[in-house]
Design a protein around this motif. Sequence first.
Motif, short mmCIF file in Angstrom:
data_model
loop_
_atom_site.label_atom_id
_atom_site.label_comp_id
_atom_site.label_asym_id
_atom_site.label_seq_id
_atom_site.Cartn_x
_atom_site.Cartn_y
_atom_site.Cartn_z
N PHE A 1 35.40 38.69 34.83
CA PHE A 1 35.76 37.43 35.48
C PHE A 1 37.27 37.29 35.57
O PHE A 1 38.02 37.98 34.87
CB PHE A 1 35.18 36.25 34.69
CG PHE A 1 35.63 36.20 33.26
CD1 PHE A 1 35.02 36.99 32.30
CD2 PHE A 1 36.69 35.39 32.87
CE1 PHE A 1 35.44 36.98 30.97
CE2 PHE A 1 37.12 35.36 31.55
CZ PHE A 1 36.49 36.15 30.60
N CYS A 2 37.72 36.36 36.42
CA CYS A 2 39.14 36.06 36.56
C CYS A 2 39.38 34.68 35.95
O CYS A 2 38.78 33.69 36.38
CB CYS A 2 39.56 36.08 38.02
SG CYS A 2 41.26 35.53 38.25
N ASN A 3 40.25 34.64 34.97
CA ASN A 3 40.57 33.38 34.29
C ASN A 3 41.33 32.41 35.18
O ASN A 3 41.41 31.23 34.89
CB ASN A 3 41.44 33.68 33.06
CG ASN A 3 40.63 33.64 31.78
OD1 ASN A 3 39.63 32.94 31.70
ND2 ASN A 3 41.05 34.41 30.79
N ASN A 4 41.88 32.93 36.27
CA ASN A 4 42.72 32.10 37.12
C ASN A 4 41.93 31.36 38.20
O ASN A 4 42.08 30.16 38.36
CB ASN A 4 43.81 32.96 37.77
CG ASN A 4 44.85 32.15 38.48
OD1 ASN A 4 45.40 31.21 37.91
ND2 ASN A 4 45.12 32.50 39.74
N CYS A 5 41.06 32.08 38.92
CA CYS A 5 40.39 31.43 40.05
C CYS A 5 38.95 31.02 39.74
O CYS A 5 38.33 30.29 40.52
CB CYS A 5 40.45 32.30 41.30
SG CYS A 5 39.67 33.90 41.12
N GLN A 6 38.40 31.46 38.63
CA GLN A 6 37.05 31.01 38.26
C GLN A 6 37.21 29.82 37.31
O GLN A 6 37.69 29.95 36.19
CB GLN A 6 36.25 32.15 37.63
CG GLN A 6 35.84 33.19 38.69
CD GLN A 6 35.05 34.36 38.13
OE1 GLN A 6 35.56 35.46 38.00
NE2 GLN A 6 33.78 34.12 37.81
N THR B 1 41.27 44.29 38.83
CA THR B 1 42.19 43.30 39.40
C THR B 1 41.45 42.32 40.29
O THR B 1 40.58 42.73 41.08
CB THR B 1 43.27 44.03 40.25
OG1 THR B 1 43.80 45.10 39.48
CG2 THR B 1 44.40 43.09 40.65
N CYS B 2 41.81 41.04 40.18
CA CYS B 2 41.22 40.03 41.04
C CYS B 2 41.85 40.12 42.43
O CYS B 2 43.06 40.03 42.58
CB CYS B 2 41.44 38.64 40.45
SG CYS B 2 40.89 37.32 41.56
N LEU B 3 40.99 40.26 43.44
CA LEU B 3 41.47 40.40 44.81
C LEU B 3 42.09 39.11 45.33
O LEU B 3 42.92 39.12 46.22
CB LEU B 3 40.32 40.80 45.73
CG LEU B 3 39.75 42.20 45.54
CD1 LEU B 3 38.48 42.36 46.35
CD2 LEU B 3 40.77 43.26 45.91
N ARG B 4 41.65 37.99 44.77
CA ARG B 4 42.18 36.70 45.23
C ARG B 4 43.52 36.38 44.60
O ARG B 4 44.37 35.76 45.22
CB ARG B 4 41.17 35.58 44.90
CG ARG B 4 39.88 35.66 45.70
CD ARG B 4 39.01 34.42 45.50
NE ARG B 4 38.42 34.34 44.19
CZ ARG B 4 37.09 34.38 43.95
NH1 ARG B 4 36.24 34.48 44.95
NH2 ARG B 4 36.64 34.30 42.73
N CYS B 5 43.72 36.78 43.34
CA CYS B 5 44.91 36.35 42.58
C CYS B 5 45.86 37.49 42.27
O CYS B 5 46.99 37.24 41.85
CB CYS B 5 44.49 35.73 41.26
SG CYS B 5 43.20 34.49 41.42
N ASP B 6 45.41 38.72 42.46
CA ASP B 6 46.21 39.87 42.06
C ASP B 6 46.56 39.81 40.56
O ASP B 6 47.66 40.17 40.14
CB ASP B 6 47.48 39.98 42.92
CG ASP B 6 48.05 41.40 42.89
OD1 ASP B 6 47.27 42.34 42.62
OD2 ASP B 6 49.26 41.57 43.12
ZN LIG Z 1 41.29 35.34 40.56
#
Ligand SMILES: [Zn+2]
Length: 243
Positions: free
Chosen positions: A234-239, A212-217
């Motif tokens: 990787f996180c598709n949302n914040c990267q 889980t992405c800590l920034r976006c959950d």
């Molecule tokens: Zn993220």
Amino acid sequence: MPEGPSIVILKEAVKQFRNKKVLSVGGNTKLDVAFLKGKTIKEFKSWGKHFLICFEKRAVRIHFMLFGSYRINETKDAPPRLHLEFPNGQLNFYACSIRLIDDDVNDVYDWSSDVMNDKWSPAKAKKKLKEMPNTLVCDALLDQNIFAGVGNIIKNEVLYRIKVHPKNKIGKIPPRKINELIKEARNYSFDFLKWKKEYVLKKHWLAHTKKTCLRCDLPIKKEYMGRTYRRTFFCNNCQVLYK
Ligand SMILES: [Zn+2]
């Protein structure tokens, strides 16, 4: 596979054998290492993932590849590839790749491309990146000619830290982000070194092997990516993937 910081840890751990004479040599390496007997170790050096045992004229290069390991003043239940005995202890290397370097290591290695070296040059890294606009950033970070020492964990963590998507082509990434990339490749390597010494490296992973992405959950994606097909988290949302 040990990344650069783990080789720096090894270099520090074997300091006791500096200026010590090799009393005996063994191991199942096919290289002719018998000549090391009676020679004195001048220095231990590292370049990225290479561990260098430097003698007066020649050097032994150890690369741990995928399954290599070492023991200091103890042995494993396996035949060593290289065994060195000193008046004050012994050093054993297992399942690693060994080469002999006949030239001065300072002529063979460009220390400025090792992210952990005092001579590391961000400017040179930037110049090399400029010459490869179509390379994926996930491949560029693993390129040992640019970022010697950076391995897969460092790659994943650096890209997550700076919020850059691993599928970006170098030429699409804004210059300020390229600067961040170069800066964090070194920064994170030193964090890695510190945390590894304290046995808390995994605890600090933000992306590598995470769910889980800590920034976006949101879920962290895992893909085998790039030329070397390495696990990429990787996180598709914040990267950001730059257009
Ligand atoms: Zn993220």
